[in-house]
Every structure is written in structure tokens, then in C-alpha cells.
Design a protein around this motif. Structure first.
Motif, mmCIF file in Angstrom:
data_model
loop_
_atom_site.group_PDB
_atom_site.id
_atom_site.type_symbol
_atom_site.label_atom_id
_atom_site.label_comp_id
_atom_site.label_asym_id
_atom_site.label_seq_id
_atom_site.Cartn_x
_atom_site.Cartn_y
_atom_site.Cartn_z
ATOM 1 N N VAL A 29 0.825 -1.208 0.000
ATOM 2 C CA VAL A 29 0.000 0.000 0.000
ATOM 3 C C VAL A 29 0.859 1.257 0.000
ATOM 4 O O VAL A 29 2.029 1.232 0.393
ATOM 5 N N LEU A 30 0.242 2.338 -0.436
ATOM 6 C CA LEU A 30 0.862 3.649 -0.484
ATOM 7 C C LEU A 30 -0.131 4.631 0.125
ATOM 8 O O LEU A 30 -1.341 4.502 -0.095
ATOM 9 N N ALA A 31 0.359 5.602 0.874
ATOM 10 C CA ALA A 31 -0.516 6.608 1.478
ATOM 11 C C ALA A 31 0.005 7.994 1.130
ATOM 12 O O ALA A 31 1.215 8.244 1.176
ATOM 13 N N PHE A 32 -0.928 8.881 0.784
ATOM 14 C CA PHE A 32 -0.547 10.248 0.428
ATOM 15 C C PHE A 32 -1.663 11.201 0.839
ATOM 16 O O PHE A 32 -2.816 10.804 1.014
ATOM 17 N N ARG A 33 -1.304 12.463 0.992
ATOM 18 C CA ARG A 33 -2.268 13.478 1.414
ATOM 19 C C ARG A 33 -3.238 13.800 0.275
ATOM 20 O O ARG A 33 -2.837 13.890 -0.885
ATOM 21 N N ALA A 67 -4.947 -4.959 5.119
ATOM 22 C CA ALA A 67 -3.666 -4.248 5.054
ATOM 23 C C ALA A 67 -3.891 -2.736 4.973
ATOM 24 O O ALA A 67 -3.162 -1.966 5.607
ATOM 25 N N ILE A 68 -4.901 -2.321 4.232
ATOM 26 C CA ILE A 68 -5.206 -0.894 4.104
ATOM 27 C C ILE A 68 -5.659 -0.323 5.441
ATOM 28 O O ILE A 68 -5.192 0.732 5.879
ATOM 29 N N VAL A 69 -6.554 -1.019 6.133
ATOM 30 C CA VAL A 69 -7.051 -0.540 7.422
ATOM 31 C C VAL A 69 -5.926 -0.514 8.456
ATOM 32 O O VAL A 69 -5.795 0.440 9.231
ATOM 33 N N SER A 70 -5.089 -1.526 8.462
ATOM 34 C CA SER A 70 -3.953 -1.563 9.379
ATOM 35 C C SER A 70 -3.001 -0.394 9.125
ATOM 36 O O SER A 70 -2.543 0.265 10.060
ATOM 37 N N GLU A 71 -2.724 -0.130 7.872
ATOM 38 C CA GLU A 71 -1.843 0.990 7.510
ATOM 39 C C GLU A 71 -2.485 2.315 7.896
ATOM 40 O O GLU A 71 -1.809 3.220 8.401
ATOM 41 N N ALA A 72 -3.787 2.457 7.684
ATOM 42 C CA ALA A 72 -4.497 3.688 8.058
ATOM 43 C C ALA A 72 -4.384 3.922 9.563
ATOM 44 O O ALA A 72 -4.164 5.066 10.000
ATOM 45 N N HIS A 73 -4.512 2.863 10.353
ATOM 46 C CA HIS A 73 -4.387 3.032 11.806
ATOM 47 C C HIS A 73 -2.967 3.472 12.181
ATOM 48 O O HIS A 73 -2.790 4.350 13.028
ATOM 49 N N ALA A 74 -1.965 2.886 11.546
ATOM 50 C CA ALA A 74 -0.576 3.278 11.828
ATOM 51 C C ALA A 74 -0.353 4.751 11.482
ATOM 52 O O ALA A 74 0.331 5.475 12.221
ATOM 53 N N ILE A 75 -0.954 5.211 10.402
ATOM 54 C CA ILE A 75 -0.844 6.622 10.025
ATOM 55 C C ILE A 75 -1.557 7.494 11.051
ATOM 56 O O ILE A 75 -1.039 8.547 11.444
#
Length: 118
Positions: A29-33, A67-75
Motif C-alpha cells: 500500500v501507499l498513502a498520500f495526502r 492491510a489498508i485498514v492496518s496501515e491507516a491506523h498506523a498513520i
């Protein structure tokens, strides 16, 4: 399933072809503003693999939505909003407000969230 779509904006962001303010860069996954933030914290979390929406990714059964939800929580933890609360939004279909048909999760926080959402 095709892993990328040549005309998909988010596939292009994931490939580094379109610039974005990257928050986290992981294997799956990738996260951006968000370029049009609706809250003090507004981050999009996308899979590198192309799926048009959350339902199609869940149906694939690869654990991608987890994986997306887990990453969102870490962010949310990194952004300092995990303790006060945050909202995760998966829009599915144009009637729900989805404008980019590549699975993405909106992580929203840093202000009070009303219910029901508009």
C-alpha cells in the motif's frame, strides 16, 4: 486481475508517474495526502494493485482491505489522531461519491466528525 490500469490516476501515483505528498510507502500500500482535504488530517491509503473498489478487493480474498485498514491506523498513530478518533471511508460507486475507480480509503481526523455523514 490486472495489477495496474494505464489510465488510472492512482496507479500512476503508485508508479511514481504522478507526484503526490507521500505519507507512507509500503510493499502493498501507499498513502498520500488528499489534494482537497476535508479535515486537518486527510490521507488516502491505496493498494499498489489495481482494484476498482473495496468490494472487488475483498472478494479477491488476499487480505488487502485488512492491510489498508492496518496501515491507516498506523498513520493515525503517526499523525497523533488515533487517541481522539478518526474516520475511515471507502466510497464504492459514483452514487457514493467515488471519483477515482481505484480502491482507496480516506483517513480523516483532527476535528469532530458529524453523524450521519453528508
Amino acid at each position: 486481475m490486472t495489477t495496474t490500469e494505464p489510465d488510472c490516476l492512482f496507479c500512476k501515483i503508485a508508479a511514481g508517474q504522478v507526484p503526490a505528498e507521500i505519507v507512507r510507502d509500503g510493499e502493498r500500500v501507499l498513502a498520500f495526502r488528499d489534494i482537497n482535504p476535508q479535515a486537518p488530517t486527510h490521507v488516502l491509503v491505496i493498494p499498489r494493485e489495481h482494484h476498482p473498489d473495496a468490494a472487488s478487493a475483498a472478494k479477491a480474498g488476499s487480505g488487502l482491505v485488512d492491510a489498508i485498514v492496518s496501515e491507516a491506523h498506523a498513520i493515525a498513530e503517526d499523525e497523533g489522531i488515533a487517541g481522539t478518533g478518526y474516520r475511515l471511508v471507502f466510497n464504492t460507486g459514483s452514487g457514493a461519491g467515488q471519483t477515482v475507480f481505484h480502491l482507496h480509503c480516506h483517513l480523516l481526523g483532527g476535528r469532530g466528525m458529524e453523524w450521519p455523514p453528508g
